[in-house]
Motif scaffolding. Structure first.
Motif, PDB file in Angstrom:
ATOM      1  N   MET A 475       0.835  -1.202   0.000  1.00 10.93           N
ATOM      2  CA  MET A 475       0.000   0.000   0.000  1.00 10.93           C
ATOM      3  C   MET A 475       0.869   1.250   0.000  1.00 10.93           C
ATOM      4  N   SER A 476       0.298   2.322  -0.510  1.00 15.29           N
ATOM      5  CA  SER A 476       1.003   3.603  -0.573  1.00 15.29           C
ATOM      6  C   SER A 476       0.688   4.443   0.655  1.00 15.29           C
ATOM      7  N   ASP A 477       1.592   5.352   0.971  1.00 15.76           N
ATOM      8  CA  ASP A 477       1.311   6.322   2.032  1.00 15.76           C
ATOM      9  C   ASP A 477       0.839   7.654   1.445  1.00 15.76           C
ATOM     10  N   GLN A 478       0.524   7.653   0.149  1.00 16.15           N
ATOM     11  CA  GLN A 478       0.064   8.855  -0.530  1.00 16.15           C
ATOM     12  C   GLN A 478      -1.467   8.879  -0.587  1.00 16.15           C
ATOM     13  N   CYS A 479      -2.015  10.022  -1.015  1.00 15.11           N
ATOM     14  CA  CYS A 479      -3.465  10.152  -1.116  1.00 15.11           C
ATOM     15  C   CYS A 479      -3.991   9.351  -2.303  1.00 15.11           C
ATOM     16  N   GLY A 480      -5.274   9.034  -2.253  1.00 17.18           N
ATOM     17  CA  GLY A 480      -5.881   8.193  -3.270  1.00 17.18           C
ATOM     18  C   GLY A 480      -5.788   8.757  -4.672  1.00 17.18           C
ATOM     19  N   GLU A 481      -6.003  10.055  -4.803  1.00 19.67           N
ATOM     20  CA  GLU A 481      -5.951  10.661  -6.134  1.00 19.67           C
ATOM     21  C   GLU A 481      -4.553  10.554  -6.734  1.00 19.67           C
ATOM     22  N   THR A 482      -3.528  10.747  -5.901  1.00 17.24           N
ATOM     23  CA  THR A 482      -2.147  10.667  -6.380  1.00 17.24           C
ATOM     24  C   THR A 482      -1.795   9.264  -6.819  1.00 17.24           C
ATOM     25  N   ILE A 483      -2.072   8.280  -5.965  1.00 19.64           N
ATOM     26  CA  ILE A 483      -1.716   6.902  -6.302  1.00 19.64           C
ATOM     27  C   ILE A 483      -2.546   6.408  -7.483  1.00 19.64           C
ATOM     28  N   GLY A 484      -3.792   6.860  -7.579  1.00 19.14           N
ATOM     29  CA  GLY A 484      -4.622   6.472  -8.714  1.00 19.14           C
ATOM     30  C   GLY A 484      -4.040   6.969 -10.027  1.00 19.14           C
ATOM     31  N   LYS A 485      -3.573   8.218 -10.034  1.00 21.04           N
ATOM     32  CA  LYS A 485      -2.972   8.794 -11.237  1.00 21.04           C
ATOM     33  C   LYS A 485      -1.666   8.089 -11.580  1.00 21.04           C
ATOM     34  N   GLN A 486      -0.827   7.838 -10.568  1.00 17.99           N
ATOM     35  CA  GLN A 486       0.458   7.176 -10.809  1.00 17.99           C
ATOM     36  C   GLN A 486       0.256   5.754 -11.321  1.00 17.99           C
ATOM     37  N   TYR A 487      -0.725   5.064 -10.737  1.00 17.08           N
ATOM     38  CA  TYR A 487      -1.000   3.700 -11.192  1.00 17.08           C
ATOM     39  C   TYR A 487      -1.487   3.711 -12.637  1.00 17.08           C
ATOM     40  N   ALA A 488      -2.352   4.653 -12.978  1.00 19.65           N
ATOM     41  CA  ALA A 488      -2.862   4.744 -14.346  1.00 19.65           C
ATOM     42  C   ALA A 488      -1.720   4.984 -15.342  1.00 19.65           C
ATOM     43  N   GLU A 489      -0.733   5.780 -14.935  1.00 19.76           N
ATOM     44  CA  GLU A 489       0.428   6.028 -15.809  1.00 19.76           C
ATOM     45  C   GLU A 489       1.236   4.757 -16.013  1.00 19.76           C
ATOM     46  N   LEU A 490       1.420   3.974 -14.940  1.00 19.49           N
ATOM     47  CA  LEU A 490       2.146   2.710 -15.073  1.00 19.49           C
ATOM     48  C   LEU A 490       1.379   1.731 -15.940  1.00 19.49           C
ATOM     49  N   ASP A 491       0.080   1.685 -15.752  1.00 17.11           N
ATOM     50  CA  ASP A 491      -0.768   0.809 -16.556  1.00 17.11           C
ATOM     51  C   ASP A 491      -0.632   1.161 -18.041  1.00 17.11           C
ATOM     52  N   LYS A 492      -0.570   2.448 -18.324  1.00 12.05           N
ATOM     53  CA  LYS A 492      -0.407   2.901 -19.713  1.00 12.05           C
ATOM     54  C   LYS A 492       0.941   2.461 -20.272  1.00 12.05           C
ATOM     55  N   ILE A 493       2.011   2.550 -19.445  1.00 13.40           N
ATOM     56  CA  ILE A 493       3.337   2.123 -19.896  1.00 13.40           C
ATOM     57  C   ILE A 493       3.334   0.628 -20.203  1.00 13.40           C
ATOM     58  N   ALA A 494       2.708  -0.176 -19.332  1.00 17.27           N
ATOM     59  CA  ALA A 494       2.649  -1.624 -19.555  1.00 17.27           C
ATOM     60  C   ALA A 494       1.983  -1.936 -20.884  1.00 17.27           C
ATOM     61  N   LYS A 495       0.977  -1.167 -21.227  1.00 12.22           N
ATOM     62  CA  LYS A 495       0.285  -1.394 -22.494  1.00 12.22           C
ATOM     63  C   LYS A 495       1.117  -0.886 -23.673  1.00 12.22           C
ATOM     64  N   GLN A 496       1.892   0.161 -23.445  1.00 13.47           N
ATOM     65  CA  GLN A 496       2.815   0.615 -24.492  1.00 13.47           C
ATOM     66  C   GLN A 496       3.905  -0.425 -24.744  1.00 13.47           C
ATOM     67  N   LEU A 497       4.253  -1.180 -23.701  1.00 11.54           N
ATOM     68  CA  LEU A 497       5.242  -2.248 -23.856  1.00 11.54           C
ATOM     69  C   LEU A 497       4.662  -3.447 -24.595  1.00 11.54           C
ATOM     70  N   GLY A 498       3.336  -3.447 -24.780  1.00  5.94           N
ATOM     71  CA  GLY A 498       2.721  -4.494 -25.593  1.00  5.94           C
ATOM     72  C   GLY A 498       1.579  -5.242 -24.957  1.00  5.94           C
ATOM     73  N   SER A 499       1.338  -5.054 -23.646  1.00  5.67           N
ATOM     74  CA  SER A 499       0.289  -5.833 -23.004  1.00  5.67           C
ATOM     75  C   SER A 499      -1.087  -5.445 -23.520  1.00  5.67           C
ATOM     76  N   LYS A 500      -1.898  -6.464 -23.802  1.00  3.56           N
ATOM     77  CA  LYS A 500      -3.272  -6.240 -24.253  1.00  3.56           C
ATOM     78  C   LYS A 500      -4.275  -6.493 -23.124  1.00  3.56           C
ATOM     79  N   LEU A 501      -3.784  -6.877 -21.949  1.00  2.00           N
ATOM     80  CA  LEU A 501      -4.671  -7.139 -20.821  1.00  2.00           C
ATOM     81  C   LEU A 501      -5.305  -5.854 -20.307  1.00  2.00           C
ATOM     82  N   HIS A 502      -6.548  -5.945 -19.858  1.00  2.00           N
ATOM     83  CA  HIS A 502      -7.231  -4.761 -19.317  1.00  2.00           C
ATOM     84  C   HIS A 502      -6.506  -4.229 -18.091  1.00  2.00           C
ATOM     85  N   ALA A 503      -6.076  -5.130 -17.213  1.00  2.22           N
ATOM     86  CA  ALA A 503      -5.390  -4.739 -15.975  1.00  2.22           C
ATOM     87  C   ALA A 503      -4.163  -5.625 -15.793  1.00  2.22           C
TER      88      ALA A 503
END
Length: 541
Positions: A475-503
């Motif tokens: 778990m993060s010690d940051q606020c929900g909005e911050t971690i949500g945005k950071q996670y979404a950015e990582l999810d986008k990178i994973a898909k740029q690397l080629g993943s077709k999975l939703h999550a």
């Protein structure tokens, strides 16, 4: 305080114009009125089974986001943090949750560790379960994942169930695919619910045999479409749950969206709301109000009974969400962790072999279950390597509690064409789990997690990015909005690397969950979840 609107009395199946008076956190009066109102007042939503840790947020931060969607309470299994920190971790969740106006209802984690075939940070035996169940803050015995232990009358498993019965607390189930005589014995042991059904017929049999079925729609496992058809007839014994909800998804919606989807399917709105608001409160005996005089003033105001867009949320009469803003304030807390391994070398991830065939985990979109495939091995310089052309990638689970050799497997459907992704969220023991196109990329990703003592990360040919998870490594010690945005950015990178999975990160986190068939990887090796034993990666030529 007085709240006016169209009052939805779910239990009596009526909607009437009126006003509700709150006093000292309770509903003190409900009076019918002749006025016209545009908004609707109804009991708050309850997530009937969720692991708060999977939102990567501590409970207080989870609450700040959940109330924006009309959720006022959760039935929460803290076995993620319990596998890392034991009873101390459960106590952290309870105390952090108490710091905010939201109704967390935690269970005693029944399976810490989930199996004996993996390394974990803690053990909670029957004595630990007894001490937890004695605590009034613990509402139930959390999901009994060790269904083989139930079927074969394991003494320790049966003792935990007996303790829950002694303290008159429900026992949650976890029995994916279990049917016939096996599920009958599981139910007869005293287990009351299941959230793991992934087919209509499986859920129907369990309902007919007396189980309560939770329709799960999380970030990875999505069973709504398969099960919602049962709701019209069996709504009295069904509930909604997320199980696991990543922060970017929690920002968007929660149980409210499942209500909207169910109504769109033509299911009567009172049946839908009974599943979302009433059944969890009744089954788990929760201190959550149901809009009756004398109840706790837990309710929501929504724009209509079609989309269930939340306008206001009240918990014990306190306004916690209004006009698009969560009114729950961030709180301070102490970080706890358990991370004790050294960085790895590229050589640690090599698989020297001349085998022509290997067992491959097939990850399935929207499911926690996997298939076992037999595929040709790609051998380079005497080592089995990732085959990006066929989407058969190397995967590893690395013990984060002590220094051990990484376990290696191969997995299909992650789709990466470059780099690697890794996470210290690896259900349920939360060792490090990674998948990548090369040993070098996997090593970099694993070491980035180790350097930060927890997190999720992505490695490309040109950059490394991590979201640290400093609380128990999950778990993060940051606020929900911050971690949500950071996670979404990582999810986008994973898909740029080629993943077709939703999550992709959520799917990856379940590839070490041995109690879900059929093929998974623990830090000790490749595991057949159907036969419940280890199996070989390579197949003799």
């Amino acid at each position: 305080m007085i709240l006016q609107g169209n009052i939805v009395d779910i239990q009596n199946k009526r909607i009437f114009k009126g006003e509700i008076t709150f006093k000292d956190g309770k509903v003190s009066a409900i009076i019918e009125k002749a006025h016209e109102f545009e908004t609707y007042i109804l009991p708050g939503f309850v997530d009937a089974h969720i692991h708060i840790e999977s939102s990567m947020l501590v409970p207080s931060e989870f609450a700040r986001l959940a109330v924006t969607h009309g959720t006022v309470a959760t039935v929460s299994d803290p076995h993620e943090i319990a596998n890392v920190l034991g009873v101390k971790g459960v106590e952290f969740m309870i105390e952090n949750g108490k710091k905010v106006p939201f109704k967390f209802n935690f269970g005693a984690p029944s399976c810490v560790p989930a199996t004996t075939f993996e390394s974990t940070g803690a053990v909670i035996d029957s004595d630990g379960i007894k001490s937890l169940l004695e605590n009034a803050d613990i509402k139930y015995l959390a999901e009994m994942m060790n269904y083989p232990g139930v079927l074969f009358d394991d003494a320790e498993v049966m003792k935990k169930i007996a303790l829950a019965k002694h303290y008159n607390k429900p026992v949650d189930g976890h029995a994916p695919g279990l049917q016939g005589d096996a599920i009958s014995k599981y139910i007869n042991a005293g287990i009351t619910t299941d959230h793991e059904c992934f087919t209509h017929n499986e859920a129907l049999e369990k309902l007919q045999k007396g189980m309560k079925i939770l329709i799960r729609e999380g970030s990875a496992a999505k069973n709504f479409e398969a099960l919602i058809g049962l709701a019209s007839e069996y709504f009295e014994n069904m509930m909604f749950c997320s199980d696991d909800k990543h922060p970017d998804d929690l920002i968007i919606s929660h149980i409210n969206s499942l209500c909207a989807r169910a109504v769109t399917k033509g299911i009567d709105v009172f049946k839908v709301l009974q599943m979302a608001c009433i059944n969890p409160v009744k089954h788990y005996n929760l201190d959550v109000g149901l809009l009756q005089i004398g109840d706790a003033a837990d309710c929501i105001v929504v724009n209509d009974l079609i989309n269930f867009k939340t306008l206001q949320t009240y918990v014990d009469g306190e306004l916690v969400f209004d006009n698009g803003q969560s009114l729950i304030k961030p709180v301070s807390f102490e970080n706890l962790n358990n991370f004790n391994c050294d960085k790895k070398e590229i050589l640690d991830f090599k698989v020297a072999s001349s085998a022509k065939k290997i067992r491959v985990i097939e990850a399935l979109e929207g499911q926690l279950v996997t298939n076992e495939l037999i595929e040709n091995a790609l051998i380079v310089d005497g080592n089995i390597v990732s085959n990006t052309a066929k989407d058969i990638l190397k995967m590893t689970v690395v013990n984060r509690y002590k220094n051990e050799k990484p376990a290696i497997a191969f997995i299909k459907n992650f789709g990466l064409k470059e780099g690697a992704i890794a996470s210290s969220v690896g259900h349920d023991s939360h060792n490090i789990i990674a998948v990548g196109v090369s040993d070098e990329a996997i090593s970099k990703a694993v070491n980035l997690i180790i350097e930060n003592k927890g997190g999720i990360c992505a490695i490309s040919n040109t950059e490394e990015k991590i979201v640290p998870l400093s609380v128990a490594g999950i778990m993060s010690d940051q606020c929900g909005e911050t971690i949500g945005k950071q996670y979404a950015e990582l999810d986008k990178i994973a898909k740029q690397l080629g993943s077709k999975l939703h999550a992709p990160y959520m799917t990856l986190s379940f590839m070490a969950l041995l109690v879900i068939p059929s093929l998974k990887l623990s830090d000790k090796g490749l595991f057949n979840g159907t036969d419940f034993k280890f199996t070989a990666l390579t197949i003799d030529n």
